[in-house]
Design a protein around this motif. Structure first.
Motif: not given
Length: 376
Positions: A87-109
Motif C-alpha cells: 500500500y505505501p508503494l502504491l500510494g507513493t507511486s500514484s501520488r508524488p507528494t505523499w509520504t508513508f510510515y509503515a509498521t509491523d511486528i514481524d522483523s522478517k516481513s
C-alpha cells in the motif's frame, strides 16, 4: 471529531445479490466506467476501483479550510504493512507528494518490505518502523510526527487458528488465491474487530491529530461491532448501505438541476445563497463553494426577517472574491456544507453541525430553489 471508515471485505448476503450495480451504473457515469455489464462485475483490476483513501482525501474539507488541493503533501500510516509494503508503494507511486510510515511486528516481513522500498527508490518517502504487540498501533511519538492525514490497516482477521480453520471450512467455494500470510498477519486477540477497536480506543486520545482512521474488516459482524462502538463514543463512521441500520444518517445529498446548464446552475446557486443571512464563498475553481450558517436562515420567516434587516453590504460582484472570516474556534455553527456544481446536479456534503434535520431542511430548500420555473 475523528473520522472512521470501515470497509467490509466479505459481505453477507453477497453484494452481487444486494446491490443493483446496473441501475447504479446508469445513474453514475464514473461508476459505469468500472462496471462490466456483460457479467455484472466490477473491474477491480482498475486502480480507480480501489483507491478509496485517495477519494476521502480528495473530496473532504473542513469548513474553514481552503479548497482541498490533491497535490498537497499528505502523510499516512500503514499499520501492519507486511512483507510487500504494497500500500505505501502504491500510494507513493500514484501520488508524488505523499509520504508513508509503515509498521509491523514481524522483523522478517520488515526486512523484505525494506528491500522492496529500496528497489523502487522510495526510501526517502516510505519509512519503516518495528512495532510490538504491546506498543500503540498509531505511535505518533515513536514516528516523530505530530499528526497524520490518515491511517490504513489490513488487520488480522481471526482470533485463533481454530477460528481461521472454521472460517475456511464454512466457505462454499475455494479461495481465489493461495493464502501466504504469516500467523502474526492472520491472527490476533479478538480478530479484526478486536484489532480495530484498539484503533478506536487510541483515536479517542489522538482525536484530530489524525484526520481519517481507516481499516478493512473481514466480517460483516465486525462492521456492526465496530460501528456500534463508534456511535457510543460519538465518532463519525462511513460504510456501505448494508449496515445503514447502525450507521449515522447520510452526510451527502444530490440536488438535480434539470434544464439548467452548469453555469446557469452555479449562477442560480450563488444568487440563492447570497440572498440568505449566511457566509457563502466560492472557491477558485468556480464550481465549488462553502456555506456556513449559525442557524436556519432559509425558512420563510427567517428570509422575511433578513430582508427587513439586510446588512449594508455591497454584493454587486459575483461573490468569487469574497473571503471567509470564520476561524471555527469560538462560534457556534448550526450547519456547514460544501456544494459542488456538476452538469445536471449538485453534490451537497454535510461538513459541520449536529442536527440532521437542519441539513435535510437546507437540502430541501436547495431542491425547491433549483426547480425549473414554470411559465404563467
Amino acid at each position: 471529531m475523528a473520522h472512521v471508515t470501515a470497509t467490509p471485505l466479505h459481505k453477507v448476503p453477497n453484494y452481487d445479490d444486494d446491490v443493483d450495480f446496473e441501475a447504479l451504473a446508469i445513474q453514475d457515469a464514473d461508476f459505469a466506467e468500472l462496471y462490466h455489464a456483460a457479467d455484472g462485475k466490477l473491474d477491480f483490476q482498475d486502480p480507480k476501483a480501489v483507491q478509496w483513501i485517495q477519494d476521502l482525501l480528495d473530496t473532504t474539507s473542513e469548513a474553514y479550510d481552503d479548497h482541498y488541493d490533491p497535490a498537497r503533501e499528505v502523510v499516512g500510516l500503514d499499520i501492519g504493512t507486511g512483507a510487500s509494503s504494497i500500500y505505501p508503494l502504491l500510494g507513493t507511486s500514484s501520488r508524488p507528494t505523499w509520504t508513508f510510515y509503515a509498521t509491523d511486528i514481524d522483523s522478517k516481513s520488515l526486512t523484505y518490505a525494506q528491500k522492496n522500498i529500496d528497489l523502487n527508490s522510495l526510501n526517502s518517502r516510505i519509512h519503516i518502523r518495528r512495532s510490538t504487540t504491546d506498543s500503540p498501533l498509531i505511535p505518533l511519538s515513536a514516528l516523530s510526527v505530530s499528526s497524520l492525514d490518515f491511517t490504513m490497516c489490513n488487520p488480522p482477521f481471526y482470533s485463533s487458528a481454530e477460528d481461521m480453520a472454521e472460517s475456511y471450512a464454512s466457505k462454499s467455494a475455494p479461495p481465489s488465491a493461495v493464502c501466504t500470510g504469516a500467523e502474526v498477519e492472520m491472527i490476533c486477540e479478538g480478530g479484526d474487530a478486536g484489532f480495530v477497536l484498539r484503533m478506536v480506543k487510541e483515536s479517542q486520545a489522538l482525536k484530530t491529530k489524525v484526520r481519517w482512521f481507516t481499516s478493512m474488516l473481514g466480517k460483516l459482524a465486525s462492521v456492526h461491532q465496530v460501528v456500534a462502538r463508534l456511535k457510543e463514543i460519538g465518532d463519525v463512521a462511513r460504510s456501505g448501505e448494508l449496515v445503514q441500520s447502525i450507521l449515522p444518517l447520510p452526510t451527502a445529498q444530490t440536488v438535480h438541476t434539470i434544464g439548467l446548464s452548469r453555469q446557469e446552475s452555479a449562477d442560480h446557486l450563488n444568487t440563492t445563497l447570497r440572498g440568505l443571512n449566511l457566509d457563502w464563498v466560492w472557491h477558485a475553481d468556480g464550481w465549488t463553494g462553502i456555506a456556513i450558517a449559525k442557524e436556519n436562515v432559509w425558512s420563510r420567516s427567517a428570509r422575511r426577517k433578513h430582508k427587513r434587516h439586510a446588512e449594508l453590504v455591497d454584493h454587486a460582484d459575483d461573490g468569487k472574491d469574497m473571503k471567509m472570516e470564520y476561524d471555527g474556534a469560538n462560534e457556534h455553527i448550526a450547519l456547514a456544507v460544501r456544494i459542488l456544481v456538476r452538469d445536471g446536479e449538485m453534490d451537497v456534503r454535510w461538513l459541520r453541525g449536529e442536527d440532521y434535520i437542519v441539513f435535510e431542511s437546507f437540502c430541501g430548500m436547495l431542491k425547491r430553489a433549483m426547480r425549473p420555473q414554470r411559465g404563467p
